[in-house]
Scaffold this motif. Structure first.
Motif, mmCIF file in Angstrom:
data_model
loop_
_atom_site.group_PDB
_atom_site.id
_atom_site.type_symbol
_atom_site.label_atom_id
_atom_site.label_comp_id
_atom_site.label_asym_id
_atom_site.label_seq_id
_atom_site.Cartn_x
_atom_site.Cartn_y
_atom_site.Cartn_z
ATOM 1 N N LEU A 299 35.716 -11.595 -2.892
ATOM 2 C CA LEU A 299 35.372 -12.889 -3.472
ATOM 3 C C LEU A 299 35.251 -12.856 -4.984
ATOM 4 O O LEU A 299 35.504 -13.859 -5.644
ATOM 5 N N PHE A 300 34.886 -11.716 -5.559
ATOM 6 C CA PHE A 300 34.726 -11.612 -7.004
ATOM 7 C C PHE A 300 35.809 -10.720 -7.587
ATOM 8 O O PHE A 300 35.743 -9.497 -7.489
ATOM 9 N N ASP B 93 39.493 -15.953 -8.610
ATOM 10 C CA ASP B 93 38.562 -15.366 -7.640
ATOM 11 C C ASP B 93 38.969 -15.679 -6.210
ATOM 12 O O ASP B 93 39.888 -16.463 -5.947
ATOM 13 N N LEU C 32 37.469 -17.328 -3.822
ATOM 14 C CA LEU C 32 37.285 -18.702 -3.350
ATOM 15 C C LEU C 32 38.491 -19.574 -3.707
ATOM 16 O O LEU C 32 38.911 -20.423 -2.919
ATOM 17 N N SER D 294 32.315 -9.406 0.253
ATOM 18 C CA SER D 294 31.455 -9.603 -0.909
ATOM 19 C C SER D 294 30.325 -8.595 -0.893
ATOM 20 O O SER D 294 29.959 -8.077 0.158
ATOM 21 N N PRO E 92 24.070 -10.621 -1.281
ATOM 22 C CA PRO E 92 23.766 -11.888 -1.954
ATOM 23 C C PRO E 92 23.123 -11.665 -3.326
ATOM 24 O O PRO E 92 22.327 -10.746 -3.503
ATOM 25 N N TYR F 214 21.807 -16.219 -3.512
ATOM 26 C CA TYR F 214 23.056 -16.953 -3.315
ATOM 27 C C TYR F 214 23.927 -16.179 -2.335
ATOM 28 O O TYR F 214 24.347 -15.060 -2.617
ATOM 29 N N ASN F 215 24.181 -16.756 -1.187
ATOM 30 C CA ASN F 215 24.941 -16.085 -0.138
ATOM 31 C C ASN F 215 26.429 -16.384 -0.315
ATOM 32 O O ASN F 215 26.929 -17.414 0.133
ATOM 33 N N THR F 216 27.131 -15.472 -0.977
ATOM 34 C CA THR F 216 28.546 -15.683 -1.245
ATOM 35 C C THR F 216 29.386 -15.708 0.030
ATOM 36 O O THR F 216 30.378 -16.424 0.101
ATOM 37 N N CYS F 217 28.987 -14.938 1.025
ATOM 38 C CA CYS F 217 29.739 -14.934 2.283
ATOM 39 C C CYS F 217 29.641 -16.289 2.973
ATOM 40 O O CYS F 217 30.632 -16.806 3.492
ATOM 41 N N THR G 134 29.209 -19.139 1.506
ATOM 42 C CA THR G 134 30.048 -20.042 0.712
ATOM 43 C C THR G 134 31.515 -19.879 1.088
ATOM 44 O O THR G 134 32.240 -20.861 1.238
#
Length: 127
Positions: free
Chosen positions: A53-54, A59, A61, A80, A83, A87-90, A92
């Protein structure tokens, strides 16, 4: 055998994932960032995209949004780190359209289970 695109800016992780997937009989393509992933996806349709994700340039997303906007039937496994500040990137990534997520670090056996579940031809729940 499935073709799987691995998009991650960490060359050691890409190499490790490649070894795991190739030993399971899959063909692996690599992208060093989201920009390379998008270029590949505009000309090919892998069975699965394993997507950090990053990444620099574009990126993960944005890659998910591209795949959803053109309605390609490509499964997405988003990766990812833990968090960040709650902030839960997974989560998202799932909202954006990832079919599954994994938090780094993970072990090879668990990774293979996620991949095989996603590329299974009997998997109607993930489309």
């Amino acid at each position: 055998m499935a073709t799987i695109l691995v998009a991650d800016d960490d060359p050691q992780l890409r190499a490790w994932i490649r070894r795991i997937l190739e030993s399971s009989g899959h063909q692996v393509e690599e992208a060093r960032d989201g920009k390379e992933a998008l270029a590949y996806l505009k000309q090919a349709e892998p069975a699965l995209v394993v997507l950090d994700l990053f990444m620099p340039n574009v990126d993960g997303l944005e890659v998910i949004l591209y795949l959803r906007s053109c309605a390609k039937p490509v499964k997405i496994l988003a990766l990812s780190a833990n968090p960040i500040d709650g902030y839960n990137t997974c989560r998202t990534a799932e909202v954006f359209g990832a079919h599954d997520t994994m938090v780094k670090p993970f072990d090879a056996a668990t990774f293979v289970q996620h991949v095989e579940r996603l590329i299974s031809p009997h998997d109607e729940d993930l489309g």
